[in-house]
Enzyme design. Structure first.
Site, PDB file in Angstrom:
ATOM      1  N   HIS A  44       3.255  20.456 -21.942  1.00 62.43           N
ATOM      2  CA  HIS A  44       3.773  20.080 -23.263  1.00 62.43           C
ATOM      3  C   HIS A  44       3.869  21.284 -24.216  1.00 62.43           C
ATOM      4  O   HIS A  44       4.894  21.506 -24.857  1.00 62.43           O
ATOM      5  CB  HIS A  44       2.894  19.016 -23.914  1.00 62.43           C
ATOM      6  N   HIS A  89       7.183  14.204 -21.599  1.00 62.51           N
ATOM      7  CA  HIS A  89       7.622  13.300 -22.676  1.00 62.51           C
ATOM      8  C   HIS A  89       7.696  14.005 -24.025  1.00 62.51           C
ATOM      9  O   HIS A  89       8.354  13.521 -24.936  1.00 62.51           O
ATOM     10  CB  HIS A  89       6.757  12.031 -22.726  1.00 62.51           C
ATOM     11  N   LYS A 143      10.489  13.573 -27.700  1.00 60.38           N
ATOM     12  CA  LYS A 143      10.105  13.258 -29.088  1.00 60.38           C
ATOM     13  C   LYS A 143      11.256  13.677 -30.002  1.00 60.38           C
ATOM     14  O   LYS A 143      11.814  14.767 -29.845  1.00 60.38           O
ATOM     15  CB  LYS A 143       8.812  13.992 -29.462  1.00 60.38           C
ATOM     16  N   ASP A 160       0.881  -1.156   0.000  1.00 61.28           N
ATOM     17  CA  ASP A 160       0.000   0.000   0.000  1.00 61.28           C
ATOM     18  C   ASP A 160       0.929   1.219   0.000  1.00 61.28           C
ATOM     19  O   ASP A 160       1.673   1.447   0.966  1.00 61.28           O
ATOM     20  CB  ASP A 160      -0.867  -0.057   1.271  1.00 61.28           C
ATOM     21  N   LEU A 161       0.904   1.973  -1.090  1.00 59.52           N
ATOM     22  CA  LEU A 161       1.867   3.074  -1.242  1.00 59.52           C
ATOM     23  C   LEU A 161       1.718   4.141  -0.154  1.00 59.52           C
ATOM     24  O   LEU A 161       2.623   4.934   0.078  1.00 59.52           O
ATOM     25  CB  LEU A 161       1.718   3.729  -2.624  1.00 59.52           C
TER      26      LEU A 161
HETATM   27  C1  BG6 Z   1      -0.276  13.181 -21.790  1.00 60.53           C
HETATM   28  C2  BG6 Z   1      -1.665  13.656 -21.453  1.00 60.53           C
HETATM   29  O1  BG6 Z   1       0.668  13.909 -21.069  1.00 60.53           O
HETATM   30  O2  BG6 Z   1      -0.052  13.372 -23.191  1.00 60.53           O
HETATM   31  C3  BG6 Z   1      -2.706  12.912 -22.275  1.00 60.53           C
HETATM   32  O3  BG6 Z   1      -1.909  13.452 -20.068  1.00 60.53           O
HETATM   33  C4  BG6 Z   1      -2.381  13.013 -23.752  1.00 60.53           C
HETATM   34  O4  BG6 Z   1      -4.019  13.410 -22.029  1.00 60.53           O
HETATM   35  C5  BG6 Z   1      -0.931  12.638 -24.021  1.00 60.53           C
HETATM   36  O5  BG6 Z   1      -3.244  12.139 -24.441  1.00 60.53           O
HETATM   37  C6  BG6 Z   1      -0.566  12.943 -25.468  1.00 60.53           C
HETATM   38  O6  BG6 Z   1       0.702  12.435 -25.742  1.00 60.53           O
HETATM   39  P1  BG6 Z   1       1.120  12.045 -27.240  1.00 60.53           P
HETATM   40  O7  BG6 Z   1       2.562  11.700 -27.130  1.00 60.53           O
HETATM   41  O8  BG6 Z   1       0.253  10.898 -27.626  1.00 60.53           O
HETATM   42  O9  BG6 Z   1       0.839  13.263 -28.067  1.00 60.53           O
END
Ligand code: BG6
Length: 491
Positions: free
Chosen positions: A241, A179, A183, A93-94
């Site tokens: 993003h 993330h 890319k 359990d975290l």
């Molecule tokens: C995530 C979001 O960070 O990025 C999601 O929480 C979104 O809602 C996703 O769908 C999109 O990532 P990508 O790489 O598919 O454009």
């Protein structure tokens, strides 16, 4: 201990090891790095979660999930077996500090020096997990912690998370992942700008009319309605993003590229974002929420159905006109937009140059379109320079738009790795260049939070748009008012 392709041995501990992110992104990325020989023989992956599974059960589950999330041609039996053998599973359990003794036991079984603690779970757990790790004495000098976004839901909560994590880990050990920075095409933006001389003299307000950044998704919120309904497009996508991509488009060239210089320059951009007043927010931001419609060829329901909240006023689409108050960019609007259940999945940056100062071919057929550099991040990684050319043939001048195109897959003839593949290995290498520093996250919130506050105070309701379209019409009006159009409307 031997190093594999520059990547040292490590214990990779994933909190939330049975969750969507771990299963869909992290484990497939680690598998693919294993396949390419980037994981040493003694590297282990330790999944920590509150699930009634044992280790064989977890391995079995991950074997099936790899089949879903890794392309069939990249799955080979030998590598899958080797990868599954790396997996350990700890069920705790975290939120229960005493349970962490089980994590200590597993870690104690290896001599490996580097520990990566990946928090792929709710941000509400970031503080408690770090605290428990600290109390168990599991954080060594070569440990790192990875935080998934969202880092908070406003500036104060982001600071609270940063303080709680910072009480256990040094800033240099904290990897806040976005993330989008992993890319390939986003990284290539830095190379295109700073390893070529061609663009830099034009990369300013004297030559650039405006910039558009679009991240459009055709999917809805799927099973994430619970999280998304408390978040919305601005918190989920734009604050992180899209602003990170904006930073890479707008930043000054650092003297050299390293872990701090790039982040220093990105921070300056975030700090130079023009604060939006209540009046600006009313005029320069657009919100939408998808209703029922046709997406990806199928009839789909409304967001409120997906989120199971019939009264939800959460935005699934946002567009904002942003400006950067510095010498390079003064007066150049950056139009940002992102939405779910849009007409198709695509992400692109459009840098539109100013029109020619004087039309030179008055009697010609066709008009000269402004030049555009279109950087497509997905689905194809591509760069196109849109020019005006003379259509071949006698009898006068006929002008037509043409593109000089560079498609990365075709040019380099190789698989483009997923963003997580690169970023996870950077964590093990201890290279935070492509991760967000604390001051960046907080500067991004400082700019975005007044927008959320004004929406709330003014009781703004998002405009409904049918699923499978390009968002509410107000998004087009945002540009039309300035005599401009979104790229797809222009072409
Ligand atoms: C995530 C979001 O960070 O990025 C999601 O929480 C979104 O809602 C996703 O769908 C999109 O990532 P990508 O790489 O598919 O454009």
């Amino acid at each position: 201990m031997p190093i594999a392709n520059g990547v040292a041995p490590c214990d990779f501990v994933i909190f939330g090891g049975t969750g969507d992110l771990a299963v869909r992104k992290l484990l497939p990325a680690l598998y693919l790095r294993d396949r390419d020989g980037h994981l040493t023989a003694d590297t282990r992956i330790i999944a920590v979660a509150r699930a009634g599974l044992d280790e064989p059960g977890y391995r079995h589950k991950i074997q099936a999930e790899l089949g879903r999330f890794v392309a069939a041609e990249l799955l080979d039996g030998g590598t899958v077996d080797r990868f599954l053998a790396r997996l350990r599973f700890v069920s705790i359990d975290l939120t229960e500090p005493s349970d962490y003794a089980a994590v200590t036991d597993v870690l104690a079984a290896s001599e490996v020096d580097i520990r990566v603690f990946y928090l792929a779970c709710s941000p509400a757990l970031f503080g408690p997990i770090c605290d428990a790790l600290g109390r168990q004495g599991l954080v060594t000098a070569s440990s790192r912690v990875v935080l998934e976004k969202p880092i908070g839901h406003d500036l104060a909560s982001a600071r609270a998370i940063n303080d709680a994590v910072g009480a256990v880990f040094e800033e240099g050990q904290i990897f806040r992942i976005d993330h989008y920075l992993g890319k390939e095409s986003v990284q290539n933006l830095l190379v295109t700008r700073f390893a070529n001389t061609l663009l830099e003299p034009l990369w300013n307000s004297s030559w650039i009319d405006h910039v558009q950044i679009t991240v459009a998704e055709s999917l809805g919120v799927g099973t994430r309605g619970d999280y998304y309904d408390k978040s919305g497009a601005l918190r989920d996508m734009l604050q992180n993003h899209l602003l990170q991509v904006l930073c890479l488009v707008a930043m000054e060239p650092p003297t050299y590229i390293d872990r701090e210089t790039v982040r220093d320059e990105k921070l300056k951009v975030l700090q130079a974002l023009k604060p939006l007043s209540a009046k600006d927010i009313k005029r320069d931001t657009v919100t939408g929420q998808y209703g029922p419609g046709l997406a990806d060829g199928a009839v789909v329901g409304a967001y409120r159905q997906d989120a199971e909240n019939p009264d939800s006023s959460t935005e699934t689409f946002v567009a904002v006109k942003a400006e950067i108050n510095n010498w390079r960019w003064a007066g150049v609007p950056f139009y940002l937009r992102t939405g779910k259940r849009m007409s198709r999945r695509y992400s692109e940056i459009v840098v539109q140059f100013k029109p020619v100062p004087l039309p030179m071919f008055p009697g010609s057929d066709g008009a000269s379109e402004p030049n555009r550099l279109v950087i497509s991040l997905q689905p194809d990684e591509e760069m196109r320079l849109e020019l005006t050319a003379k259509e071949p043939g006698p009898g006068g001048i006929r002008m037509r738009p043409v593109s000089l195109a560079l498609n990365y897959t075709q040019a380099f003839q190789r698989r483009s790795p997923d963003a997580y593949e690169r970023l996870l290995m950077d964590v093990v290498r201890g290279d935070p260049t492509l991760f967000m520093r604390r001051d960046e996250v907080e500067a991004a919130w400082a700019w975005a939070e007044p927008i959320l506050r004004q929406w709330q105070e003014s009781g703004r309701q998002p405009r409904l748009y049918p699923a499978g379209t390009d968002g509410p019409v107000d998004a087009s009006t945002l540009l039309e008012r300035d005599g401009r159009r979104w790229h797809e409307e222009a072409s």
